[in-house]
Design a protein around this motif. Sequence first.
Motif, PDB file in Angstrom:
ATOM      1  N   ARG A   3       0.737  -1.190   0.029  1.00 41.80           N
ATOM      2  CA  ARG A   3      -0.098   0.049  -0.156  1.00 41.80           C
ATOM      3  C   ARG A   3       0.767   1.333   0.241  1.00 41.80           C
ATOM      4  N   ILE A   4       2.227   1.050  -0.355  1.00 43.17           N
ATOM      5  CA  ILE A   4       3.027   2.243  -0.074  1.00 43.17           C
ATOM      6  C   ILE A   4       3.718   2.126  -1.545  1.00 43.17           C
ATOM      7  N   ASN A   5       4.131   3.097  -2.090  1.00 45.01           N
ATOM      8  CA  ASN A   5       4.714   3.423  -3.522  1.00 45.01           C
ATOM      9  C   ASN A   5       5.763   4.455  -3.026  1.00 45.01           C
ATOM     10  N   ALA A   6       7.128   4.189  -3.554  1.00 45.02           N
ATOM     11  CA  ALA A   6       8.176   5.149  -3.369  1.00 45.02           C
ATOM     12  C   ALA A   6       9.124   4.947  -4.669  1.00 45.02           C
ATOM     13  N   VAL A   7       9.357   6.541  -5.252  1.00 40.47           N
ATOM     14  CA  VAL A   7       9.802   6.720  -6.508  1.00 40.47           C
ATOM     15  C   VAL A   7      10.904   7.765  -6.035  1.00 40.47           C
ATOM     16  N   PHE A   8      12.161   7.420  -6.538  1.00 39.38           N
ATOM     17  CA  PHE A   8      13.485   8.293  -6.375  1.00 39.38           C
ATOM     18  C   PHE A   8      13.536   9.582  -7.433  1.00 39.38           C
ATOM     19  N   LYS A   9      13.622  10.548  -7.051  1.00 37.94           N
ATOM     20  CA  LYS A   9      13.821  11.602  -7.948  1.00 37.94           C
ATOM     21  C   LYS A   9      15.244  11.964  -8.142  1.00 37.94           C
ATOM     22  N   ALA A  10      15.866  12.220  -7.322  1.00 41.62           N
ATOM     23  CA  ALA A  10      17.340  12.293  -7.254  1.00 41.62           C
ATOM     24  C   ALA A  10      17.906  11.455  -6.385  1.00 41.62           C
ATOM     25  N   ASP A  11      19.214  10.657  -6.866  1.00 40.96           N
ATOM     26  CA  ASP A  11      19.600   9.961  -5.995  1.00 40.96           C
ATOM     27  C   ASP A  11      21.216  10.208  -5.780  1.00 40.96           C
ATOM     28  N   GLY A  12      21.895   9.324  -4.877  1.00 40.17           N
ATOM     29  CA  GLY A  12      23.178   9.890  -4.551  1.00 40.17           C
ATOM     30  C   GLY A  12      24.229   9.896  -5.746  1.00 40.17           C
ATOM     31  N   ALA A  13      24.113   9.127  -6.996  1.00 39.90           N
ATOM     32  CA  ALA A  13      24.860   9.402  -7.852  1.00 39.90           C
ATOM     33  C   ALA A  13      24.650  10.535  -8.783  1.00 39.90           C
ATOM     34  N   GLU A  14      23.464  11.102  -8.555  1.00 39.06           N
ATOM     35  CA  GLU A  14      23.074  12.641  -9.400  1.00 39.06           C
ATOM     36  C   GLU A  14      23.569  13.667  -8.339  1.00 39.06           C
ATOM     37  N   THR A  15      23.596  13.368  -7.176  1.00 38.04           N
ATOM     38  CA  THR A  15      23.820  14.495  -5.999  1.00 38.04           C
ATOM     39  C   THR A  15      25.299  14.342  -5.184  1.00 38.04           C
ATOM     40  N   ALA A  16      26.083  13.581  -5.851  1.00 37.00           N
ATOM     41  CA  ALA A  16      27.315  13.216  -5.093  1.00 37.00           C
ATOM     42  C   ALA A  16      27.033  12.881  -3.757  1.00 37.00           C
ATOM     43  N   ASP A  17      26.183  12.266  -3.472  1.00 34.91           N
ATOM     44  CA  ASP A  17      25.597  11.528  -1.990  1.00 34.91           C
ATOM     45  C   ASP A  17      25.289  12.880  -0.980  1.00 34.91           C
ATOM     46  N   ARG A  18      25.273  13.970  -1.513  1.00 30.78           N
ATOM     47  CA  ARG A  18      24.878  15.310  -0.612  1.00 30.78           C
ATOM     48  C   ARG A  18      23.423  15.144  -0.026  1.00 30.78           C
ATOM     49  N   TYR A  19      22.575  14.507  -0.917  1.00 29.36           N
ATOM     50  CA  TYR A  19      21.111  14.430  -0.572  1.00 29.36           C
ATOM     51  C   TYR A  19      20.437  13.372  -1.479  1.00 29.36           C
ATOM     52  N   SER A  20      19.229  12.819  -1.081  1.00 33.48           N
ATOM     53  CA  SER A  20      18.397  11.996  -1.904  1.00 33.48           C
ATOM     54  C   SER A  20      16.981  12.442  -2.054  1.00 33.48           C
ATOM     55  N   ILE A  21      16.442  12.552  -3.015  1.00 30.84           N
ATOM     56  CA  ILE A  21      14.792  13.046  -2.778  1.00 30.84           C
ATOM     57  C   ILE A  21      13.788  11.989  -3.543  1.00 30.84           C
ATOM     58  N   SER A  22      13.002  11.501  -2.739  1.00 32.04           N
ATOM     59  CA  SER A  22      12.031  10.400  -3.125  1.00 32.04           C
ATOM     60  C   SER A  22      10.643  11.049  -2.860  1.00 32.04           C
ATOM     61  N   GLU A  23       9.533  10.422  -3.775  1.00 32.81           N
ATOM     62  CA  GLU A  23       8.419  10.673  -3.624  1.00 32.81           C
ATOM     63  C   GLU A  23       7.696   9.763  -3.087  1.00 32.81           C
ATOM     64  N   TRP A  24       6.893   9.667  -1.662  1.00 30.64           N
ATOM     65  CA  TRP A  24       6.091   8.689  -1.119  1.00 30.64           C
ATOM     66  C   TRP A  24       4.731   8.672  -1.088  1.00 30.64           C
ATOM     67  N   TRP A  25       3.875   7.704  -1.670  1.00 27.35           N
ATOM     68  CA  TRP A  25       2.349   7.679  -1.548  1.00 27.35           C
ATOM     69  C   TRP A  25       2.010   6.617  -0.843  1.00 27.35           C
ATOM     70  N   LEU A  26       0.961   6.862   0.006  1.00 23.11           N
ATOM     71  CA  LEU A  26       0.408   5.789   1.068  1.00 23.11           C
ATOM     72  C   LEU A  26      -1.104   5.923   0.563  1.00 23.11           C
ATOM     73  N   GLU A  27      -1.761   4.556   0.325  1.00 20.13           N
ATOM     74  CA  GLU A  27      -3.019   4.435   0.092  1.00 20.13           C
ATOM     75  C   GLU A  27      -3.813   4.896   1.542  1.00 20.13           C
ATOM     76  N   PRO A  28      -5.013   5.250   1.480  1.00 15.99           N
ATOM     77  CA  PRO A  28      -5.833   5.560   2.513  1.00 15.99           C
ATOM     78  C   PRO A  28      -5.649   4.450   3.671  1.00 15.99           C
ATOM     79  N   ARG A  29      -5.636   4.766   4.844  1.00 13.29           N
ATOM     80  CA  ARG A  29      -5.690   4.162   5.941  1.00 13.29           C
ATOM     81  C   ARG A  29      -4.353   3.216   5.989  1.00 13.29           C
ATOM     82  N   THR A  30      -3.128   3.790   5.726  1.00  7.71           N
ATOM     83  CA  THR A  30      -1.870   2.818   5.662  1.00  7.71           C
ATOM     84  C   THR A  30      -0.840   3.348   6.705  1.00  7.71           C
ATOM     85  N   THR A  31      -0.424   2.349   7.525  1.00  8.92           N
ATOM     86  CA  THR A  31       0.626   2.575   8.322  1.00  8.92           C
ATOM     87  C   THR A  31       1.970   2.992   7.719  1.00  8.92           C
ATOM     88  N   GLY A  32       2.886   3.436   8.163  1.00  2.61           N
ATOM     89  CA  GLY A  32       4.204   3.640   7.601  1.00  2.61           C
ATOM     90  C   GLY A  32       5.473   2.458   8.102  1.00  2.61           C
TER      91      GLY A  32
END
Length: 119
Positions: A3-32
Motif C-alpha cells: 500500500r506504499i509506493n516510493a519513487v526516487f527523483k534524485a539519487d546519490g549518483a546525481e547529487t554526489a551523495d549530498r542528498y536524496s529526494i524521493s516521493e512517497w505515496w500511501l493508500e488510504p488508512r496505511t501505516t508506515g
Amino acid sequence: MGRINAVFKADGAETADRYSISEWWLEPRTTGPGAHTHPEDDVFYVLDGTMSFFLGDHWVDAPKGSFVVAPGGTPHDFQNRTDERAGALNISVPGAFEPRMPGIVEWFLENPPGDPADA
C-alpha cells in the motif's frame, strides 16, 4: 511495497551523495515503517492529502503544503490515517539513502503496511 509506493527523483549518483529526494505515496488508512531512527535528516513536504508524522514523542497531522523536519537521530514515522490517498516528497540529507531500499522493500514484504486503527 504493498500500500506504499516510493519513487526516487534524485539519487546519490546525481547529487554526489549530498542528498536524496524521493516521493512517497500511501493508500488510504496505511501505516508506515514504524518508529525508527537514522543519522540522516529527513525533510518531508506533503504533496497531497494529510500525512501523520511521529516526531520524537508525539504525532503531528500535516495537510497538503506542510513542511516537516525529522532531524537525524530523532525517532520518526509516517502514516496516512485518512480515507484519501496521501503523498509526500522526502529529502534525506546526506544522501545515498536509496541503496537501502532493497532491504526496506523486503521488510515491507515481511511486514505489510496495515490500517493505523489496527496498530
